[in-house]
Design a protein around this motif. Sequence first.
Motif, short mmCIF file in Angstrom:
data_model
loop_
_atom_site.label_atom_id
_atom_site.label_comp_id
_atom_site.label_asym_id
_atom_site.label_seq_id
_atom_site.Cartn_x
_atom_site.Cartn_y
_atom_site.Cartn_z
N ARG A 228 1.09 -1.38 0.54
CA ARG A 228 0.24 0.30 0.21
C ARG A 228 0.82 1.26 0.20
O ARG A 228 0.16 2.48 -0.59
CB ARG A 228 -0.94 0.39 1.11
CG ARG A 228 -1.68 0.86 1.29
CD ARG A 228 -3.42 0.94 2.31
NE ARG A 228 -3.63 2.23 2.39
CZ ARG A 228 -4.14 2.94 3.08
NH1 ARG A 228 -3.10 3.30 3.92
NH2 ARG A 228 -4.94 4.29 3.13
N SER A 229 1.56 1.13 0.83
CA SER A 229 2.54 2.18 0.32
C SER A 229 3.52 2.83 -0.50
O SER A 229 3.51 4.29 -1.19
CB SER A 229 4.49 2.36 2.09
OG SER A 229 4.98 0.89 1.33
N ASP A 230 3.89 2.08 -1.62
CA ASP A 230 4.10 1.94 -2.90
C ASP A 230 3.01 2.33 -3.91
O ASP A 230 3.57 3.52 -4.32
CB ASP A 230 4.35 0.86 -2.76
CG ASP A 230 6.19 0.28 -2.72
OD1 ASP A 230 6.88 1.45 -1.92
OD2 ASP A 230 6.81 -1.53 -2.55
N LEU A 231 1.75 2.21 -3.26
CA LEU A 231 0.27 2.04 -4.29
C LEU A 231 0.05 4.26 -3.56
O LEU A 231 0.13 4.75 -4.75
CB LEU A 231 -0.61 1.83 -4.33
CG LEU A 231 -0.30 -0.23 -4.41
CD1 LEU A 231 -1.71 -0.63 -4.35
CD2 LEU A 231 -0.39 0.27 -6.33
N LEU A 234 2.52 6.34 -5.98
CA LEU A 234 1.76 6.60 -7.07
C LEU A 234 1.42 8.03 -7.41
O LEU A 234 0.99 8.81 -8.04
CB LEU A 234 1.39 5.33 -7.65
CG LEU A 234 2.12 4.45 -8.23
CD1 LEU A 234 0.28 3.30 -8.62
CD2 LEU A 234 2.53 4.21 -9.56
N LEU A 235 0.24 8.30 -6.28
CA LEU A 235 -0.50 9.88 -5.86
C LEU A 235 -0.18 10.81 -6.96
O LEU A 235 -0.80 11.59 -7.90
CB LEU A 235 -1.10 10.24 -4.72
CG LEU A 235 -1.60 8.81 -3.82
CD1 LEU A 235 -1.68 9.48 -2.89
CD2 LEU A 235 -2.82 8.96 -4.68
N THR A 236 1.18 11.33 -7.08
CA THR A 236 1.96 12.24 -7.94
C THR A 236 1.61 12.07 -8.74
O THR A 236 1.76 13.15 -9.74
CB THR A 236 2.80 12.40 -6.91
OG1 THR A 236 4.52 11.21 -7.71
CG2 THR A 236 3.37 12.97 -5.57
N ARG A 259 -5.32 5.16 -13.19
CA ARG A 259 -5.46 5.72 -14.56
C ARG A 259 -3.85 6.41 -14.40
O ARG A 259 -3.98 7.43 -13.69
CB ARG A 259 -6.26 6.71 -14.80
CG ARG A 259 -6.79 7.36 -16.06
CD ARG A 259 -7.45 8.33 -16.82
NE ARG A 259 -8.75 8.34 -17.65
CZ ARG A 259 -9.50 8.77 -17.97
NH1 ARG A 259 -10.24 9.41 -17.35
NH2 ARG A 259 -9.91 9.49 -19.00
N ALA A 260 -3.02 5.80 -15.73
CA ALA A 260 -1.88 6.40 -15.35
C ALA A 260 -1.21 6.52 -17.20
O ALA A 260 -1.95 5.29 -17.41
CB ALA A 260 -0.92 6.43 -14.48
N ASP A 261 -0.22 7.00 -16.36
CA ASP A 261 0.35 7.63 -18.11
C ASP A 261 1.22 5.89 -17.98
O ASP A 261 1.99 4.87 -17.44
CB ASP A 261 2.06 8.17 -18.41
CG ASP A 261 2.60 7.80 -19.68
OD1 ASP A 261 2.52 6.46 -20.16
OD2 ASP A 261 2.84 8.96 -20.16
N LEU A 299 -7.03 9.51 -4.71
CA LEU A 299 -7.56 9.34 -2.92
C LEU A 299 -6.39 9.82 -2.51
O LEU A 299 -5.14 10.29 -3.22
CB LEU A 299 -7.23 8.44 -2.61
CG LEU A 299 -7.80 7.16 -3.26
CD1 LEU A 299 -7.83 5.41 -3.62
CD2 LEU A 299 -9.80 7.81 -3.11
N ARG A 300 -6.16 10.71 -1.49
CA ARG A 300 -5.39 11.63 -0.72
C ARG A 300 -4.84 10.42 0.34
O ARG A 300 -5.55 9.09 1.31
CB ARG A 300 -5.94 12.59 0.47
CG ARG A 300 -6.53 13.41 -0.62
CD ARG A 300 -5.45 13.77 -2.19
NE ARG A 300 -6.15 15.11 -2.87
CZ ARG A 300 -5.77 15.07 -4.05
NH1 ARG A 300 -4.44 14.52 -4.44
NH2 ARG A 300 -6.02 16.18 -4.26
N PRO A 301 -3.03 10.70 0.90
CA PRO A 301 -3.13 9.32 1.33
C PRO A 301 -3.17 9.95 2.81
O PRO A 301 -3.19 10.88 3.43
CB PRO A 301 -1.15 10.26 0.93
CG PRO A 301 -0.61 10.82 0.47
CD PRO A 301 -2.52 11.37 -0.39
N GLY A 302 -3.18 8.58 3.99
CA GLY A 302 -3.94 9.17 4.42
C GLY A 302 -5.53 8.57 5.01
O GLY A 302 -6.31 8.89 5.88
N VAL A 303 -6.22 9.00 3.59
CA VAL A 303 -7.74 8.71 3.87
C VAL A 303 -8.07 7.36 2.86
O VAL A 303 -8.51 7.15 1.84
CB VAL A 303 -8.18 9.79 3.30
CG1 VAL A 303 -9.78 10.06 3.52
CG2 VAL A 303 -7.39 10.86 3.65
N PRO A 304 -7.98 6.22 3.80
CA PRO A 304 -8.95 5.00 3.02
C PRO A 304 -10.05 5.11 1.70
O PRO A 304 -11.05 5.35 3.19
CB PRO A 304 -8.05 3.84 4.35
CG PRO A 304 -8.35 4.83 5.18
CD PRO A 304 -8.15 6.54 5.14
#
Length: 313
Positions: A228-231, A234-236, A259-261, A299-304
């Motif tokens: 999960r930490s690695d996922l 990806l948020l950036t 959804r990403a390149d 989604l934002r980190p820390g908000v599951p």
Amino acid sequence: MTPVLEAMRLGKRYGRHHALTDVDLDVPPGRVIGLVGPNGAGKSTLLQLACGLIRPSSGTIRVLGGTPAAGPAHLAKVGFVAQDTPVYAELSVADHLRMGARLNPAWDAALARRRLARVDLDPRQKAGRLSGGQRAQLALTVAAAKRPELLILDEPAAALDPLARHAFLDHLLESVTELGAAAILSSHALPDVERVCDHLIVLAGSRVQLAGDITRLLADHVRVTARRSDLLALLTAADIVALTDPAERDGRESTAIVRADRALLAGGPWTTADVGLEELALAYLGRADRGDTPPSPRLRPGVPPSTTVEDHR
């Protein structure tokens, strides 16, 4: 080229209830469009607006370049099959065709006869004695024989058994091909949409959650499996649409629909796989259930997330 369907900040309100809210769409010509979403999402409202049966409360909608049902010429361009494929029980199959010929200047009697023969419908049979599948075929034949540029179908196969549904979808594809028309098919059955459609609109909570050509949408989304930490890292660079098993326990990995390149995912501490259409649609429906509706993309980190893709299976 003139879009099949254009909407800009389209809204429809019934009292305090918002059936559609700020809908923006731009559907290219020549598409078979699958319109999916839960009950109450606004699918029938959108189709009724496209047919000119109701008017918007806000915003604009254009169909085939014009205002829906603006006049006889525009009405002739659109064929509509409503929910439950309504027909006149006391009229025969042949009566329906005669009525269609009187009401539609461009009526194609030869096409209607071919379609009836193709599905083994007896012209003498009263419509009230037809099976559900036969009524659906009759309604589609009447809609197609007016030679429209756009066929609009609102849950036409919802009550049909699998065999009748399969035959109806075959008939739909044949009609679209013969007419050179576009089509909008509203359906709860994602396998049906996957089988016949090349453009997708996901509608939930009165808003469009996802829209585009299916080939492009599938290419733009990836299933990623990692810690999960690695996922979350990806948020950036990515939009995490859905995150399954969000609580990382005992070193177990989570899975996300992203959804990403794809080039940005190369060489990362994760494994990737292609996404299917059903999985993709359910992911966006899950995000709508969480209340994370567009335009808030991530989604934002820390908000599951409180809802996973699996919750909708």
